[in-house]
Design a protein around this motif. Structure first.
Motif, short mmCIF file in Angstrom:
data_model
loop_
_atom_site.label_atom_id
_atom_site.label_comp_id
_atom_site.label_asym_id
_atom_site.label_seq_id
_atom_site.Cartn_x
_atom_site.Cartn_y
_atom_site.Cartn_z
N ALA A 93 1.93 -3.83 -7.03
CA ALA A 93 1.30 -2.56 -6.67
C ALA A 93 2.71 -1.57 -7.61
O ALA A 93 1.60 -0.99 -8.13
N GLN B 223 1.08 1.76 -13.71
CA GLN B 223 0.08 1.19 -15.34
C GLN B 223 0.69 0.74 -15.85
O GLN B 223 -0.01 0.55 -17.35
N GLU C 72 0.33 -1.45 -11.57
CA GLU C 72 -1.22 -1.44 -11.35
C GLU C 72 -0.64 -0.18 -10.73
O GLU C 72 -1.56 0.88 -11.29
N THR C 73 0.36 0.70 -9.80
CA THR C 73 0.19 2.21 -9.91
C THR C 73 0.73 3.22 -11.10
O THR C 73 0.30 4.51 -11.32
N GLU D 249 0.69 -1.27 -0.33
CA GLU D 249 -0.04 -0.17 0.04
C GLU D 249 0.93 1.32 0.11
O GLU D 249 0.69 2.07 -0.20
N GLY E 85 4.28 5.13 -6.62
CA GLY E 85 3.95 5.59 -8.61
C GLY E 85 4.01 6.67 -8.56
O GLY E 85 4.25 7.41 -9.56
N ARG F 95 1.89 2.24 -3.68
CA ARG F 95 0.98 2.53 -4.67
C ARG F 95 0.19 4.34 -4.36
O ARG F 95 0.31 4.64 -4.39
#
Length: 354
Positions: free
Chosen positions: A287, A293, A290-291, A248, A255, A251
């Protein structure tokens, strides 16, 4: 402009499949079947398929104290570090007496005299070589070391600098600690070393060395996160601090840090052609991807390194940079980003140009 002239990774000769390590750790540390079930699950989902260890697997049961483990660290780390530096210098075509600065980073053992001092004479380094031994950066040490070499060579553009990372994570194993954090660490971390040779803009190799140039870096501490990652050091040695909140934190902070850093150089994540990311573990990589992309291929070499050798702490990004140069060199003139996270909680970003 700092030019990377060579990167060389070294692994100990003792290689084991993850299942072999799982069984050995269980035999040494876990008296109850319920704990073995947790261990099996953590090892199976770690993304690690095999690891190299400083010692033969059967010898770890006989390592009973911090002093013994640290003596073994000094012995094995000196050997691996010397191999890494000698090979990197040979690949770069630079003699040892030409080296002006050595930065040595490790967080898995303590040595005074420091590792690079112990091997300087055998390698042929000059008696007046500048030395910066670094302890405490943890997994971020490889990225931070490249950044500090760049800082130095910007001010000394005709000189040569070497970064050495040696991490023997297996020697920090806490056999009596069955907390989830220690079990996760026992599933992820491997042993290895790496050396990187860099030259300044006015050095004879600056225009023709095969590696990328370092163009900028950024260091960042995230206040209030100091307890998320690190060591607790006690009578039994190094006990891992590995907070469940780390994905977390990636994230929330990393990012945006990456996007901000790239924007300073008129870049966005899709512009980056090579992502050299520290393999902190599957959840950390998920993580980060994802953050930012990122597509699945962006961290393919990072996940491959995690699978083949585990998390080598500060040495991992150097191994992955070597793999990028050898296996998937980006188009000339395109940007790359090398990044790692470590205790603090912190991140280190290094912008490369291929």
């Amino acid at each position: 402009m700092t030019r990377i002239a060579a990167v060389h990774g070294v692994l100990p000769p003792h290689r084991y499949e993850q299942s072999e390590i799982t069984a050995a750790v269980a035999a040494m540390s876990l008296p109850h079947q319920a704990e073995r079930s947790l261990l099996d699950r953590l090892h199976a989902t770690s993304g690690v398929g095999a690891r190299h260890l400083a010692l033969p697997l059967e010898q770890y049961a006989g390592v009973t104290g911090f002093g013994q483990a640290n003596d073994l660290f000094i012995e094995q780390a000196s050997r691996l570090g010397e191999q890494a530096i000698a090979a990197a210098l040979a690949e770069a075509g630079i003699a040892a007496h030409e080296v002006d600065l050595v930065v040595c980073t490790s967080v898995t053992g303590i040595a005074a005299p420091s590792l690079e001092a112990r091997m300087a004479g055998r390698l042929g380094l000059r008696p007046d070589v500048k030395r910066v031994p670094v302890f405490g950066l943890g997994c971020v040490g490889g990225a931070a070391g490249i950044a500090r070499l760049h800082d130095y060579l910007t001010g000394h553009p005709d000189q040569v600098a070497v970064l050495l990372s040696v991490e023997l994570c297996s020697l920090t194993l806490q056999r009596a600690d069955i907390t989830p954090a220690n079990l996760v660490a026992g599933a992820l971390f491997g042993d290895g070393a790496a050396a990187l040779v860099a030259v300044g803009a006015r050095h004879r190799l600056a225009g023709r060395a095969p590696g990328p140039t370092v163009t900028a870096s950024r260091s960042r501490l995230y206040p209030g996160t100091e307890g998320a990652l690190g060591w607790e050091i006690g009578d039994s040695g190094f006990r891992i601090v590995l907070g469940a909140e780390l994905p977390e934190l990636v994230r929330l902070h990393v990012g945006e840090e990456v996007r901000s850093f790239l924007s300073e150089h008129d870049l966005k994540p899709p512009d980056v052609t090579a992502w050299v990311c520290h393999p902190g573990g599957p959840r950390i990589l998920d993580a980060l991807g994802e953050t930012l992309q990122l597509d699945a291929t962006a961290m393919e070499l990072t996940r491959r390194s995690l699978h083949e050798v585990g998390n080598l702490s500060s040495a991992s990004v150097l191994h992955i940079l070597r793999d990028t140069l050898a296996l998937r060199p980006p188009p000339a003139g395109t940007p790359g980003l090398l990044l790692a996270m470590g205790p603090g909680f912190c991140s280190e970003l290094v912008l490369l140009r291929w």
